[in-house]
Motif scaffolding. Sequence first.
Motif, PDB file in Angstrom:
ATOM      1  N   PHE A  66       0.858  -1.189   0.000  1.00  0.00           N
ATOM      2  CA  PHE A  66       0.000   0.000   0.000  1.00  0.00           C
ATOM      3  C   PHE A  66       0.896   1.241   0.000  1.00  0.00           C
ATOM      4  N   TRP A  67       0.505   2.263  -0.734  1.00  0.00           N
ATOM      5  CA  TRP A  67       1.358   3.453  -0.816  1.00  0.00           C
ATOM      6  C   TRP A  67       0.523   4.717  -0.882  1.00  0.00           C
ATOM      7  N   GLY A  68       1.219   5.831  -0.650  1.00  0.00           N
ATOM      8  CA  GLY A  68       0.562   7.130  -0.723  1.00  0.00           C
ATOM      9  C   GLY A  68      -0.272   7.466   0.492  1.00  0.00           C
ATOM     10  N   LEU A  69      -0.193   6.650   1.550  1.00  0.00           N
ATOM     11  CA  LEU A  69      -0.975   6.932   2.749  1.00  0.00           C
ATOM     12  C   LEU A  69      -0.300   8.021   3.571  1.00  0.00           C
ATOM     13  N   LYS A  70      -1.085   8.863   4.172  1.00  0.00           N
ATOM     14  CA  LYS A  70      -0.549   9.904   5.031  1.00  0.00           C
ATOM     15  C   LYS A  70      -0.064   9.291   6.340  1.00  0.00           C
ATOM     16  N   LYS A  71       0.877   9.943   6.957  1.00  0.00           N
ATOM     17  CA  LYS A  71       1.413   9.492   8.232  1.00  0.00           C
ATOM     18  C   LYS A  71       0.290   9.419   9.270  1.00  0.00           C
ATOM     19  N   GLY A  72       0.185   8.289   9.943  1.00  0.00           N
ATOM     20  CA  GLY A  72      -0.835   8.107  10.974  1.00  0.00           C
ATOM     21  C   GLY A  72      -2.205   7.722  10.455  1.00  0.00           C
ATOM     22  N   ASP A  73      -2.326   7.429   9.139  1.00  0.00           N
ATOM     23  CA  ASP A  73      -3.641   7.133   8.552  1.00  0.00           C
ATOM     24  C   ASP A  73      -3.915   5.627   8.573  1.00  0.00           C
ATOM     25  N   GLY A  74      -4.124   5.087   9.760  1.00  0.00           N
ATOM     26  CA  GLY A  74      -4.440   3.670   9.889  1.00  0.00           C
ATOM     27  C   GLY A  74      -5.805   3.317   9.338  1.00  0.00           C
ATOM     28  N   GLU A  75      -6.715   4.276   9.342  1.00  0.00           N
ATOM     29  CA  GLU A  75      -8.072   4.015   8.849  1.00  0.00           C
ATOM     30  C   GLU A  75      -8.058   3.649   7.362  1.00  0.00           C
ATOM     31  N   THR A  76      -7.329   4.422   6.554  1.00  0.00           N
ATOM     32  CA  THR A  76      -7.237   4.114   5.125  1.00  0.00           C
ATOM     33  C   THR A  76      -6.503   2.796   4.904  1.00  0.00           C
ATOM     34  N   LEU A  77      -5.470   2.565   5.671  1.00  0.00           N
ATOM     35  CA  LEU A  77      -4.731   1.304   5.560  1.00  0.00           C
ATOM     36  C   LEU A  77      -5.653   0.117   5.790  1.00  0.00           C
ATOM     37  N   LEU A  78      -6.457   0.154   6.831  1.00  0.00           N
ATOM     38  CA  LEU A  78      -7.352  -0.965   7.131  1.00  0.00           C
ATOM     39  C   LEU A  78      -8.398  -1.143   6.038  1.00  0.00           C
ATOM     40  N   ARG A  79      -8.951  -0.036   5.543  1.00  0.00           N
ATOM     41  CA  ARG A  79      -9.966  -0.138   4.490  1.00  0.00           C
ATOM     42  C   ARG A  79      -9.376  -0.797   3.246  1.00  0.00           C
ATOM     43  N   LEU A  80      -8.192  -0.344   2.846  1.00  0.00           N
ATOM     44  CA  LEU A  80      -7.560  -0.933   1.671  1.00  0.00           C
ATOM     45  C   LEU A  80      -7.165  -2.384   1.912  1.00  0.00           C
ATOM     46  N   ARG A 110     -17.017 -15.746   6.451  1.00  0.00           N
ATOM     47  CA  ARG A 110     -16.569 -16.354   7.709  1.00  0.00           C
ATOM     48  C   ARG A 110     -15.212 -15.794   8.140  1.00  0.00           C
ATOM     49  N   LEU A 111     -14.320 -15.579   7.169  1.00  0.00           N
ATOM     50  CA  LEU A 111     -13.014 -15.015   7.499  1.00  0.00           C
ATOM     51  C   LEU A 111     -13.164 -13.602   8.075  1.00  0.00           C
ATOM     52  N   LEU A 112     -13.953 -12.773   7.418  1.00  0.00           N
ATOM     53  CA  LEU A 112     -14.117 -11.398   7.866  1.00  0.00           C
ATOM     54  C   LEU A 112     -14.823 -11.330   9.222  1.00  0.00           C
ATOM     55  N   GLN A 113     -15.770 -12.222   9.427  1.00  0.00           N
ATOM     56  CA  GLN A 113     -16.478 -12.243  10.703  1.00  0.00           C
ATOM     57  C   GLN A 113     -15.524 -12.574  11.850  1.00  0.00           C
ATOM     58  N   LYS A 114     -14.605 -13.500  11.601  1.00  0.00           N
ATOM     59  CA  LYS A 114     -13.671 -13.902  12.647  1.00  0.00           C
ATOM     60  C   LYS A 114     -12.600 -12.849  12.882  1.00  0.00           C
ATOM     61  N   HIS A 115     -12.240 -12.090  11.837  1.00  0.00           N
ATOM     62  CA  HIS A 115     -11.117 -11.164  11.948  1.00  0.00           C
ATOM     63  C   HIS A 115     -11.530  -9.713  11.758  1.00  0.00           C
ATOM     64  N   THR A 116     -12.741  -9.383  12.169  1.00  0.00           N
ATOM     65  CA  THR A 116     -13.172  -7.984  12.097  1.00  0.00           C
ATOM     66  C   THR A 116     -12.389  -7.136  13.090  1.00  0.00           C
ATOM     67  N   GLY A 117     -12.155  -7.675  14.288  1.00  0.00           N
ATOM     68  CA  GLY A 117     -11.347  -6.954  15.263  1.00  0.00           C
ATOM     69  C   GLY A 117      -9.896  -6.907  14.824  1.00  0.00           C
ATOM     70  N   PHE A 118      -9.188  -5.874  15.242  1.00  0.00           N
ATOM     71  CA  PHE A 118      -7.799  -5.726  14.831  1.00  0.00           C
ATOM     72  C   PHE A 118      -6.992  -5.086  15.950  1.00  0.00           C
ATOM     73  N   ARG A 119      -5.689  -5.266  15.872  1.00  0.00           N
ATOM     74  CA  ARG A 119      -4.775  -4.634  16.823  1.00  0.00           C
ATOM     75  C   ARG A 119      -3.414  -4.457  16.154  1.00  0.00           C
ATOM     76  N   PHE A 120      -2.768  -3.342  16.436  1.00  0.00           N
ATOM     77  CA  PHE A 120      -1.411  -3.093  15.977  1.00  0.00           C
ATOM     78  C   PHE A 120      -0.478  -3.186  17.183  1.00  0.00           C
TER      79      PHE A 120
END
Length: 250
Positions: A66-80, A110-120
């Motif tokens: 992934f590229w072109g993301l602004k510093k600190g933009d975790g929201e866009t990273l997760l969406r992509l 089923r994959l998305l349901q199990k891994h909707t939560g996230f952590r960095f």
Amino acid sequence: MLLFRCTKDATAALTTTRKGAVQSWVDNTPLPDDVQPWVWQLHAVKIARQNVLVAMQTETRFAMVFWGLKKGDGETLLRLFYERLANHLLWQAEDAVALDKAASQAMLDRLLQKHTGFRFHTGSNCSVQTHINEVVHCCRDAVADNGCLPDNREEAAGFDEFLNQGIRSVKGGAYFQPAEELLCACLRDFAGMAEPDIAKLRERLKAQRRQALAQSMLQHAEIEGMPEDDPAHALMMQLLAQAQGKGRLH
């Protein structure tokens, strides 16, 4: 839960300062004991003055860039990330003729349901990082050849596909293809496919790769003007015939 283990550079890319306050997506709070996370390693570099983040699944070594993301933009990273992952799995299941459309979507759900939560979290694995560094090298080559990185949608998905069709090896073990490993892992864990059926799928995909390689070799031989009575040409024809015989769908 989806767990991103972030290198020092990835942690910096996910951290920013606003009005004097440091804000970061990285949170090292321990996961609950009963959580078995799906682990990806995340790294960040600068290429062509853009932030480039590489996410690699630690077991299958499947990578997305992934590229072109602004510093600190975790929201866009997760969406992509979720968008790209969903498309890759659906395309792979279709290309491999592993599941029909409804079953592929059910697997993804089923994959998305199990891994909707996230952590960095901070942290990294040296073996995974070695393969991430190879991906970064490919990214730099792409910029050198084309003058820019692909866009973050169709072009990026095609670039990911190219990266994951190559072969990798862990600590001198058997070679494997990340795209195939990710698909087979998801078929097992989220589509309930039995190991014998996965083994048959692997063998069929292997035969198809042999066939593609043999055809590529023959095309090269034709371009180079190799005569048909050349022993090398006869060997390639034999390999192609074997690949076609073993690659048929049953």
